[in-house]
Design a protein around this motif. Structure first.
Motif, PDB file in Angstrom:
ATOM      1  N   GLN A  34     -15.329  79.582 -40.117  1.00  0.00           N
ATOM      2  CA  GLN A  34     -15.794  80.683 -39.281  1.00  0.00           C
ATOM      3  C   GLN A  34     -15.569  80.402 -37.810  1.00  0.00           C
ATOM      4  O   GLN A  34     -15.709  79.261 -37.356  1.00  0.00           O
ATOM      5  N   HIS A  56      -9.902  83.588 -46.668  1.00  0.00           N
ATOM      6  CA  HIS A  56     -11.318  83.713 -46.954  1.00  0.00           C
ATOM      7  C   HIS A  56     -11.532  84.632 -48.151  1.00  0.00           C
ATOM      8  O   HIS A  56     -10.752  85.550 -48.372  1.00  0.00           O
ATOM      9  N   THR A 110     -14.032  87.428 -49.936  1.00  0.00           N
ATOM     10  CA  THR A 110     -15.062  88.372 -49.525  1.00  0.00           C
ATOM     11  C   THR A 110     -16.406  88.126 -50.211  1.00  0.00           C
ATOM     12  O   THR A 110     -17.435  88.620 -49.753  1.00  0.00           O
ATOM     13  N   SER A 122     -20.256  81.020 -45.950  1.00  0.00           N
ATOM     14  CA  SER A 122     -19.522  81.368 -44.743  1.00  0.00           C
ATOM     15  C   SER A 122     -18.994  82.781 -44.915  1.00  0.00           C
ATOM     16  O   SER A 122     -17.893  82.988 -45.421  1.00  0.00           O
ATOM     17  N   ARG A 123     -19.795  83.748 -44.541  1.00  0.00           N
ATOM     18  CA  ARG A 123     -19.442  85.147 -44.812  1.00  0.00           C
ATOM     19  C   ARG A 123     -18.228  85.550 -43.992  1.00  0.00           C
ATOM     20  O   ARG A 123     -18.180  85.335 -42.787  1.00  0.00           O
ATOM     21  N   TRP A 124     -17.268  86.182 -44.659  1.00  0.00           N
ATOM     22  CA  TRP A 124     -16.034  86.529 -43.979  1.00  0.00           C
ATOM     23  C   TRP A 124     -16.258  87.597 -42.911  1.00  0.00           C
ATOM     24  O   TRP A 124     -15.456  87.742 -41.987  1.00  0.00           O
ATOM     25  N   THR A 125     -17.361  88.310 -42.988  1.00  0.00           N
ATOM     26  CA  THR A 125     -17.679  89.304 -41.969  1.00  0.00           C
ATOM     27  C   THR A 125     -18.387  88.671 -40.765  1.00  0.00           C
ATOM     28  O   THR A 125     -18.663  89.352 -39.786  1.00  0.00           O
ATOM     29  N   GLY A 126     -18.692  87.388 -40.864  1.00  0.00           N
ATOM     30  CA  GLY A 126     -19.356  86.702 -39.767  1.00  0.00           C
ATOM     31  C   GLY A 126     -20.845  86.535 -39.988  1.00  0.00           C
ATOM     32  O   GLY A 126     -21.403  87.003 -40.963  1.00  0.00           O
TER      33      GLY A 126
END
Length: 198
Positions: free
Chosen positions: A166, A187, A189, A194-198
């Motif tokens: 991230q 990454h 989804t 560690s969320r790919w959207t942040g």
């Protein structure tokens, strides 16, 4: 370098979950003292590798001490480059990790940007590898280190590839990139850590 980075991207994308054979590679356990701490690492050297070959440094995820089998091994044999699997130091929880500024790492004085660059330069010299074609990849915490490294003023690594890492707020808020840096992020989804959207 662009061709090699493309090969690196392909290797990361296609080989991240493949079983890896070490039969055509030499695995060397090594270590060096950097800034007062012993840094342990494994060298994956394809048989017959020529002097001046590229180097890819692999940084493990949080709590994983770094194993010889990585997502880069098959590509190292096919595309003729060396792999250095670096091992992070133990944090306050006793876990091997890279100091990227997690809340749990506050007060930890380890400078992994400096240490990993010094390790790469040591490996380049000791194993006669290219100083111009040295790249960094990492998984999760190691992927976070790729982002931190890309935002630092280091000149050791020419391109980066992060798996489930991230770009954390302090990196882009407080560290200005002075020139474009080749960077690949892979990454999932469904990643809940560690969320790919942040």
């Amino acid at each position: 370098m662009k061709t090699f980075f493309l090969h690196l991207a392909i290797a990361l994308g296609m080989a991240s979950f493949c079983a890896t054979s070490l039969s055509a590679q030499n695995v060397i356990d090594d270590s060096v003292k950097i800034d007062g701490a012993m840094r342990h690492f494994k060298m994956i050297m394809p048989e017959g590798l020529s002097a001046g070959a590229p180097l890819v440094m692999v940084c493990h995820g949080y709590g994983n001490p770094g194993k010889a089998k990585t997502w880069m091994n098959r590509s190292a044999v096919k595309h003729r480059f060396a792999v250095c699997v670096a091992q992070g130091l133990k944090d306050s929880k006793g876990k091997h990790s890279w100091n990227v500024g997690y809340p749990s790492q506050l007060g930890w004085k380890v400078d992994d940007v400096s240490a990993v660059c010094k390790l790469a330069k040591h490996v380049q010299k000791k194993y006669s590898l290219s100083a111009d074609n040295t790249f960094l990849t990492g998984m999760s915490n190691g992927g976070d280190l790729c982002y931190l490294m890309a935002h630092s003023k280091q000149t050791t690594f020419k391109a980066f590839a992060s798996l489930a890492g991230q770009l954390m707020y302090p990196f882009y808020e407080n560290m200005k990139i002075e020139h474009p840096v080749p960077f690949l992020e892979i990454h999932g989804t469904a990643d809940v850590l560690s969320r790919w959207t942040g």
